[in-house]
Enzyme design. Sequence first.
Site, PDB file in Angstrom:
ATOM      1  N   HIS A   1      -3.400   3.138   6.278  1.00 42.66           N
ATOM      2  CA  HIS A   1      -3.518   3.137   7.746  1.00 42.66           C
ATOM      3  C   HIS A   1      -4.131   4.443   8.200  1.00 42.66           C
ATOM      4  O   HIS A   1      -3.866   5.493   7.628  1.00 42.66           O
ATOM      5  CB  HIS A   1      -2.160   2.911   8.421  1.00 42.66           C
ATOM      6  CG  HIS A   1      -1.060   3.799   7.930  1.00 42.66           C
ATOM      7  ND1 HIS A   1      -0.411   3.572   6.729  1.00 42.66           N
ATOM      8  CD2 HIS A   1      -0.510   4.913   8.437  1.00 42.66           C
ATOM      9  CE1 HIS A   1       0.497   4.518   6.547  1.00 42.66           C
ATOM     10  NE2 HIS A   1       0.463   5.362   7.562  1.00 42.66           N
TER      11      HIS A   1
ATOM     12  N   HIS B   1      -3.907  -5.866   1.581  1.00 41.11           N
ATOM     13  CA  HIS B   1      -3.100  -4.755   1.104  1.00 41.11           C
ATOM     14  C   HIS B   1      -3.918  -3.780   0.270  1.00 41.11           C
ATOM     15  O   HIS B   1      -4.444  -4.125  -0.779  1.00 41.11           O
ATOM     16  CB  HIS B   1      -1.908  -5.262   0.295  1.00 41.11           C
ATOM     17  CG  HIS B   1      -0.969  -4.148  -0.083  1.00 41.11           C
ATOM     18  ND1 HIS B   1      -0.030  -3.649   0.784  1.00 41.11           N
ATOM     19  CD2 HIS B   1      -0.867  -3.415  -1.206  1.00 41.11           C
ATOM     20  CE1 HIS B   1       0.625  -2.663   0.210  1.00 41.11           C
ATOM     21  NE2 HIS B   1       0.134  -2.498  -1.006  1.00 41.11           N
TER      22      HIS B   1
ATOM     23  N   ASN C   1      -2.521   9.701   5.866  1.00 43.33           N
ATOM     24  CA  ASN C   1      -1.615  10.438   4.994  1.00 43.33           C
ATOM     25  C   ASN C   1      -1.537   9.730   3.649  1.00 43.33           C
ATOM     26  O   ASN C   1      -1.524   8.500   3.592  1.00 43.33           O
ATOM     27  CB  ASN C   1      -0.230  10.517   5.636  1.00 43.33           C
ATOM     28  CG  ASN C   1      -0.250  11.285   6.951  1.00 43.33           C
ATOM     29  OD1 ASN C   1      -1.008  12.241   7.094  1.00 43.33           O
ATOM     30  ND2 ASN C   1       0.558  10.857   7.903  1.00 43.33           N
TER      31      ASN C   1
ATOM     32  N   HIS D   1       0.809   1.154   2.850  1.00 47.30           N
ATOM     33  CA  HIS D   1      -0.310   0.250   3.154  1.00 47.30           C
ATOM     34  C   HIS D   1      -1.277   1.130   3.954  1.00 47.30           C
ATOM     35  O   HIS D   1      -0.875   1.694   4.990  1.00 47.30           O
ATOM     36  CB  HIS D   1       0.197  -0.953   3.969  1.00 47.30           C
ATOM     37  CG  HIS D   1      -0.859  -1.942   4.369  1.00 47.30           C
ATOM     38  ND1 HIS D   1      -0.744  -3.299   4.089  1.00 47.30           N
ATOM     39  CD2 HIS D   1      -2.023  -1.799   5.048  1.00 47.30           C
ATOM     40  CE1 HIS D   1      -1.804  -3.930   4.573  1.00 47.30           C
ATOM     41  NE2 HIS D   1      -2.591  -3.043   5.167  1.00 47.30           N
TER      42      HIS D   1
HETATM   43  P1  5GP Z   1       2.767   7.428   7.763  1.00 49.20           P
HETATM   44  O1  5GP Z   1       4.037   8.231   7.904  1.00 49.20           O
HETATM   45  O2  5GP Z   1       2.870   6.495   6.575  1.00 49.20           O
HETATM   46  O3  5GP Z   1       1.517   8.220   7.780  1.00 49.20           O
HETATM   47  O4  5GP Z   1       2.675   6.533   9.057  1.00 49.20           O
HETATM   48  C1  5GP Z   1       3.435   5.399   9.247  1.00 49.20           C
HETATM   49  C2  5GP Z   1       3.528   5.185  10.737  1.00 49.20           C
HETATM   50  O5  5GP Z   1       3.964   3.873  10.967  1.00 49.20           O
HETATM   51  C3  5GP Z   1       4.523   6.129  11.428  1.00 49.20           C
HETATM   52  O6  5GP Z   1       3.842   6.898  12.408  1.00 49.20           O
HETATM   53  C4  5GP Z   1       5.547   5.170  12.033  1.00 49.20           C
HETATM   54  O7  5GP Z   1       5.991   5.578  13.309  1.00 49.20           O
HETATM   55  C5  5GP Z   1       4.785   3.857  12.098  1.00 49.20           C
HETATM   56  N1  5GP Z   1       5.618   2.667  11.967  1.00 49.20           N
HETATM   57  C6  5GP Z   1       6.592   2.449  11.046  1.00 49.20           C
HETATM   58  N2  5GP Z   1       7.112   1.224  11.209  1.00 49.20           N
HETATM   59  C7  5GP Z   1       6.450   0.660  12.248  1.00 49.20           C
HETATM   60  C8  5GP Z   1       6.561  -0.620  12.891  1.00 49.20           C
HETATM   61  O8  5GP Z   1       7.359  -1.487  12.531  1.00 49.20           O
HETATM   62  N3  5GP Z   1       5.733  -0.857  13.931  1.00 49.20           N
HETATM   63  C9  5GP Z   1       4.826   0.086  14.387  1.00 49.20           C
HETATM   64  N4  5GP Z   1       4.057  -0.250  15.420  1.00 49.20           N
HETATM   65  N5  5GP Z   1       4.695   1.286  13.778  1.00 49.20           N
HETATM   66  C10 5GP Z   1       5.494   1.573  12.734  1.00 49.20           C
HETATM   67 ZN    ZN Z   2       0.487  -4.201   2.676  1.00 50.71          ZN
END
Ligand code: 5GP
Ligand code: ZN
Length: 116
Positions: free
Chosen positions: A102, A48, A89, A100
Amino acid sequence: MSDANCLFCRLAAGEIAADRLHEDDEVVAFRDINPQAPVHVLLIPRRHVASALDLGESEGSLLGRLFGVAAEVAHREGVAANGFRLVTNIGQNGGQSVNHLHFHLLGGRRLSWPPG
Ligand code: 5GP
Ligand code: ZN
């Protein structure tokens, strides 16, 4: 090291299903559940880390691994030659919805710049 309430910690631990493209001791890559491009893969560290704000010199090798896996996945998914985007982001204004770290790997179409 891992947070029972964190979606991506749970996904990395195998408690949540995902279409995984790569897994090793430090990094997991899987398809985004809501793809924004023909290829939309997320790359995460197993451990994490809340966001890129928490990265420093001591995470240098972890970042090298993440970017190495990104390059490997880009080749395998067929987007390396034409180009793609790697983006992370951070926080509310950055559009971070999962706390977390990514990296989004987006490819397979022409992406606009600047982002919205
Ligand atoms: P962020 O908005 O934080 O930059 O990106 C988070 C990403 O995680 C989003 O594009 C969203 O579609 C993806 N996401 C959220 N929950 C899940 C999940 O349970 N499984 C997968 N594969 N992607 C997820
Ligand atoms: Zn985490």
